[in-house]
Design a protein around this motif. Structure first.
Motif, PDB file in Angstrom:
ATOM      1  N   VAL A 159      -7.547 -12.217   6.044  1.00  0.00           N
ATOM      2  CA  VAL A 159      -7.849 -13.018   4.863  1.00  0.00           C
ATOM      3  C   VAL A 159      -8.565 -12.184   3.805  1.00  0.00           C
ATOM      4  N   VAL A 160      -9.516 -11.372   4.244  1.00  0.00           N
ATOM      5  CA  VAL A 160     -10.244 -10.515   3.307  1.00  0.00           C
ATOM      6  C   VAL A 160      -9.290  -9.512   2.666  1.00  0.00           C
ATOM      7  N   THR A 161      -8.407  -8.921   3.474  1.00  0.00           N
ATOM      8  CA  THR A 161      -7.472  -7.941   2.938  1.00  0.00           C
ATOM      9  C   THR A 161      -6.523  -8.567   1.928  1.00  0.00           C
ATOM     10  N   ILE A 162      -5.919  -9.678   2.310  1.00  0.00           N
ATOM     11  CA  ILE A 162      -4.910 -10.276   1.432  1.00  0.00           C
ATOM     12  C   ILE A 162      -5.563 -10.757   0.136  1.00  0.00           C
ATOM     13  N   THR A 163      -6.795 -11.262   0.220  1.00  0.00           N
ATOM     14  CA  THR A 163      -7.475 -11.716  -0.986  1.00  0.00           C
ATOM     15  C   THR A 163      -7.818 -10.539  -1.894  1.00  0.00           C
ATOM     16  N   THR A 164      -8.209  -9.426  -1.287  1.00  0.00           N
ATOM     17  CA  THR A 164      -8.510  -8.236  -2.087  1.00  0.00           C
ATOM     18  C   THR A 164      -7.260  -7.751  -2.809  1.00  0.00           C
ATOM     19  N   ILE A 165      -6.138  -7.733  -2.079  1.00  0.00           N
ATOM     20  CA  ILE A 165      -4.892  -7.292  -2.710  1.00  0.00           C
ATOM     21  C   ILE A 165      -4.488  -8.268  -3.818  1.00  0.00           C
ATOM     22  N   LEU A 166      -4.595  -9.566  -3.545  1.00  0.00           N
ATOM     23  CA  LEU A 166      -4.253 -10.562  -4.568  1.00  0.00           C
ATOM     24  C   LEU A 166      -5.151 -10.405  -5.797  1.00  0.00           C
ATOM     25  N   ALA A 167      -6.397  -9.995  -5.584  1.00  0.00           N
ATOM     26  CA  ALA A 167      -7.317  -9.810  -6.710  1.00  0.00           C
ATOM     27  C   ALA A 167      -6.797  -8.739  -7.666  1.00  0.00           C
ATOM     28  N   PHE A 168      -6.161  -7.710  -7.128  1.00  0.00           N
ATOM     29  CA  PHE A 168      -5.627  -6.667  -8.003  1.00  0.00           C
ATOM     30  C   PHE A 168      -4.301  -7.063  -8.632  1.00  0.00           C
TER      31      PHE A 168
ATOM     32  N   ILE B 159       4.612  -2.423  -0.283  1.00  0.00           N
ATOM     33  CA  ILE B 159       4.878  -2.267  -1.729  1.00  0.00           C
ATOM     34  C   ILE B 159       4.909  -3.640  -2.401  1.00  0.00           C
ATOM     35  N   PRO B 160       3.941  -3.931  -3.271  1.00  0.00           N
ATOM     36  CA  PRO B 160       3.965  -5.215  -3.958  1.00  0.00           C
ATOM     37  C   PRO B 160       4.999  -5.175  -5.087  1.00  0.00           C
ATOM     38  N   PHE B 161       5.565  -6.351  -5.380  1.00  0.00           N
ATOM     39  CA  PHE B 161       6.578  -6.409  -6.425  1.00  0.00           C
ATOM     40  C   PHE B 161       6.045  -5.859  -7.752  1.00  0.00           C
ATOM     41  N   GLN B 162       4.768  -6.127  -8.022  1.00  0.00           N
ATOM     42  CA  GLN B 162       4.176  -5.704  -9.290  1.00  0.00           C
ATOM     43  C   GLN B 162       4.222  -4.196  -9.481  1.00  0.00           C
ATOM     44  N   ALA B 163       4.245  -3.448  -8.363  1.00  0.00           N
ATOM     45  CA  ALA B 163       4.241  -1.992  -8.468  1.00  0.00           C
ATOM     46  C   ALA B 163       5.599  -1.448  -8.883  1.00  0.00           C
ATOM     47  N   ILE B 164       6.645  -2.260  -8.757  1.00  0.00           N
ATOM     48  CA  ILE B 164       7.986  -1.771  -9.122  1.00  0.00           C
ATOM     49  C   ILE B 164       8.552  -2.537 -10.310  1.00  0.00           C
ATOM     50  N   ALA B 165       7.787  -3.491 -10.854  1.00  0.00           N
ATOM     51  CA  ALA B 165       8.333  -4.378 -11.883  1.00  0.00           C
ATOM     52  C   ALA B 165       8.786  -3.613 -13.127  1.00  0.00           C
ATOM     53  N   VAL B 166       7.982  -2.647 -13.577  1.00  0.00           N
ATOM     54  CA  VAL B 166       8.329  -1.956 -14.824  1.00  0.00           C
ATOM     55  C   VAL B 166       9.598  -1.101 -14.691  1.00  0.00           C
ATOM     56  N   PRO B 167       9.690  -0.198 -13.677  1.00  0.00           N
ATOM     57  CA  PRO B 167      10.952   0.545 -13.554  1.00  0.00           C
ATOM     58  C   PRO B 167      12.152  -0.362 -13.257  1.00  0.00           C
TER      59      PRO B 167
ATOM     60  N   ILE C  47      -0.943   3.762  -9.916  1.00  0.00           N
ATOM     61  CA  ILE C  47      -2.381   3.618  -9.649  1.00  0.00           C
ATOM     62  C   ILE C  47      -2.633   2.318  -8.868  1.00  0.00           C
ATOM     63  N   PHE C  48      -1.992   1.238  -9.342  1.00  0.00           N
ATOM     64  CA  PHE C  48      -2.110  -0.056  -8.672  1.00  0.00           C
ATOM     65  C   PHE C  48      -1.640   0.048  -7.221  1.00  0.00           C
ATOM     66  N   PHE C  49      -0.512   0.724  -7.016  1.00  0.00           N
ATOM     67  CA  PHE C  49       0.006   0.843  -5.654  1.00  0.00           C
ATOM     68  C   PHE C  49      -0.961   1.609  -4.759  1.00  0.00           C
ATOM     69  N   LEU C  50      -1.537   2.693  -5.293  1.00  0.00           N
ATOM     70  CA  LEU C  50      -2.472   3.483  -4.481  1.00  0.00           C
ATOM     71  C   LEU C  50      -3.686   2.648  -4.069  1.00  0.00           C
ATOM     72  N   ILE C  51      -4.148   1.771  -4.964  1.00  0.00           N
ATOM     73  CA  ILE C  51      -5.265   0.883  -4.630  1.00  0.00           C
ATOM     74  C   ILE C  51      -4.863  -0.034  -3.475  1.00  0.00           C
ATOM     75  N   VAL C  52      -3.691  -0.674  -3.615  1.00  0.00           N
ATOM     76  CA  VAL C  52      -3.218  -1.604  -2.584  1.00  0.00           C
ATOM     77  C   VAL C  52      -3.009  -0.878  -1.255  1.00  0.00           C
ATOM     78  N   LEU C  53      -2.443   0.325  -1.346  1.00  0.00           N
ATOM     79  CA  LEU C  53      -2.184   1.107  -0.133  1.00  0.00           C
ATOM     80  C   LEU C  53      -3.483   1.410   0.601  1.00  0.00           C
ATOM     81  N   SER C  54      -4.520   1.811  -0.140  1.00  0.00           N
ATOM     82  CA  SER C  54      -5.754   2.176   0.542  1.00  0.00           C
ATOM     83  C   SER C  54      -6.415   0.952   1.186  1.00  0.00           C
TER      84      SER C  54
END
Lengths: 302, 302
Positions: free
Chosen positions: A228-237, B144-152, A281-288
């Motif tokens: 829940v914490v992880t998914i909420t953090t990802i949704l926040a971004f 991979i979130p959809f948002q990370a690929i939306a622009v390309p 940049i967004f993806f790298l945040i989500v990945l980490s």
């Protein structure tokens, strides 16, 4: 007994080796075209000068897009807001969801009705919820200030979405309202999986209600809480819909987010390359965040 | 942490301060239940206020929605009219937007169920070269979130000139690594014997899948149908990028645009919101348990 049919099944299917590919190919082709390809392109584009329509020839520009993003004050405003969202929403929403889950997990008559009500906002579309809350937040005609005014005798009168100091807070509050039922359900499923004899053993040992919660419930819910914490953090971004509808990032960029910036740069200004850099940049945040979660879960299982 | 160690942890708590009273304490228990109900009801009111405000606002004359919005009268239908619905139909072209959303969402749900379950089945049950690798790739792609690929992806779609179509809002969302993974794990959990028996009877792979596997896997089909419906029905970011005119515009973007068009009539906007909310709420109430189970199932991922 079990192994022989298994083997049989596998060899039989293995013989016509075309069948698995016929089953898989539609998905594989679409994943390649609409997920893998744009993902690779996002990385490639982020090092070029690509625009949607441009007479300038395409060339590689190194890290220039990233430098531009990191020099943009709006990027820090956006990132700061996303982080603020994490810092407030993750603990508040998780705690509230846990409280709701514990409440509706009780064996009381009519408890299902309450579960239904707490979950109902989850099935309302975010764009709709944001629309309704826009009017609720109206400083003069909105119900929220009507209530605050009645309680405080007119002393408290925030401008909510129209003020730089309260707009993002307003978005945070409505986001919690909309999202908490989702987490509640996940935690509720976890609560119902806890074997009852754990509590019985604790009661035999004289554990109080709070001690049962602290030493049985919380440890048993560890994976659900982590999820829940992880998914909420990802949704926040990913924060976009409610901001787009309620403020479009204003007033004065006070509700900017990474996703609004992505859409503004990549689509509004048609700078595909710079938009791609923001996406990377967004993806790298989500990945980490995801990697951190998997580490924590692995730690637990070993 | 194993269940055993939790029990030990609870046991190791200091017991000195504990007084074990096993006498019946009727009155406190009744008071406790009463307090719980009061608390749950107060929370329920907070969750219901925006929804109630939306429904009541939709059947009130426009001026009353604003003039009564900041008092308790906001929740009383002081004058009932259905004119707002007619106005929303006419001014926002609501029926057209509704049909757009239905076409897009139902196509994604139906095609997605077929494509992802076939792939999930191949991964779970068939042996072929590269299967292990594919499973790893599918799990990796979930991140991979959809948002990370939306622009390309937007750039790709603009280049092949499919913007402002239904297809561009449908096809990219059909194949989903997450749904494939849900199917894959579910198929792994059902016993193989029935499939083997059908094979012995001479049934081909597609017949076995359709006649034996699909009926056994109904819960996961319901889960994926519900989740993909919720995601697709509420999607806002992608239509912002790929639709310009109202021809193929879906409802979430429709309501975002409608509330910016003068004259802003909040009664009409609430009617629009209700049209988007009510069908989903009714379906949710009818299949509540399936909804709740589906959302809980997303938590398995971790």
């Amino acid at each position: 007994m079990i192994s022989s049919p298994t083997k049989n099944l596998k060899t039989r299917v293995g013989q016509d080796s075309l069948v698995p590919w016929l089953f898989s190919l539609p998905a594989i082709l679409m994943l390649l075209a609409f997920l893998v390809a744009p993902f690779v392109l996002a990385i490639v584009f982020s090092f070029t000068n690509l625009r949607l329509l441009s007479p300038i020839p395409l060339r590689f520009v190194g890290l220039q897009n990233y430098v531009r993003v990191f020099q943009d004050p709006i990027f820090y405003r956006a990132l700061g807001n996303n982080l603020l969202f994490v810092v407030i929403v993750v603990p508040v929403q998780t705690a509230l969801a846990l409280a709701l889950a514990v409440l509706v997990n009780q064996k009381l008559r009519g408890v299902r009705v309450f579960r239904t009500i707490y979950f109902a906002p989850v099935v309302t579309v975010m764009a709709v919820a944001a629309t309704v809350w826009r009017l609720l937040y109206d400083p003069d005609a909105g119900f929220i200030n009507g209530l605050l005014g009645a309680v405080s005798g007119g002393a408290v009168h925030p401008n909510w979405l129209r003020s730089t100091s309260t707009a993002f807070l307003a978005i945070i509050i409505m986001s919690i309202w909309q999202g908490v039922g989702f987490q509640m359900v996940i935690l509720l499923a976890g609560l119902q999986d806890i074997p009852h004899d754990h509590y019985e053993a604790a009661i035999v040992d004289g554990a109080s209600g709070w001690q049962q919660f602290r030493f049985v419930t919380i440890p048993q819910l560890r994976n659900q809480l982590l999820f829940v914490v992880t998914i909420t953090t990802i949704l926040a971004f990913r924060l976009f819909d409610q901001v787009y509808v309620m403020t479009s990032g204003g007033p004065l960029d006070s509700t900017q987010t990474l996703m609004l910036m992505l859409v503004d740069v990549g689509f509004g200004r048609q700078r595909i390359a710079q938009g791609s850099a923001i996406a990377v940049i967004f993806f790298l945040i989500v990945l980490s965040i995801s990697v951190a979660q998997r580490r924590l879960i692995r730690e637990e299982t070993t | 942490m194993s269940p055993m160690s939790v029990v030990t942890l609870a046991r190791s708590e200091p017991r000195s301060g504990q007084i074990t009273v096993i006498q019946p304490r009727r009155l406190p228990r009744v008071l406790g239940a009463l307090a719980t109900y009061v608390g749950m009801t107060l929370l329920a009111v907070m969750f219901l206020v925006p929804l109630l405000f939306e429904f009541i606002g939709s059947i009130k004359p426009n001026d009353r929605v604003l003039s009564e919005g900041n008092s308790w009268r906001a929740f009383i239908p002081t004058a009932i009219t259905f004119v707002n619905y007619g106005d929303a139909l006419a001014r926002a072209d609501l029926a057209h937007l509704f049909i757009n959303s239905m076409i897009i969402t139902s196509s994604i749900v139906v095609a997605g169920i077929v494509v992802n379950s076939l792939f999930g089945y191949a991964l779970a049950r068939m042996t072929f070269r590269g299967r292990g690798l594919l499973i790893g790739v599918v799990i990796a792609l979930i991140i991979i979130p959809f948002q990370a690929i939306a622009v390309p992806l937007f750039f790709m779609m603009a280049k092949i000139e499919v913007l402002d179509t239904y297809q561009v809002q449908i096809v990219p969302f059909i194949a989903s690594p997450f749904f494939t993974y849900l199917f894959y794990t579910f198929f792994l959990s059902i016993p193989k014997e029935l499939e083997e028996a059908a094979r012995v009877d001479g049934a081909g792979p597609l017949t076995i899948f359709w006649r034996v596997v699909v009926p056994l896997a109904r819960p996961v089909y319901a889960t994926v149908a519900i989740l993909s419906f919720l995601f697709a029905w509420g999607e806002l970011l992608w239509p912002v990028l790929v639709t310009r005119g109202p021809e193929v515009r879906p409802l979430p973007l429709g309501i975002a645009v409608f509330q910016t068009l003068p004259p802003v009539q909040w009664g009409d906007i609430m009617a629009f919101a209700t049209v988007m909310t009510l069908p989903l709420l009714v379906v949710f109430l009818a299949f509540q348990d399936a909804f709740v189970r589906s959302v809980a199932r997303t938590g398995i991922k971790g």
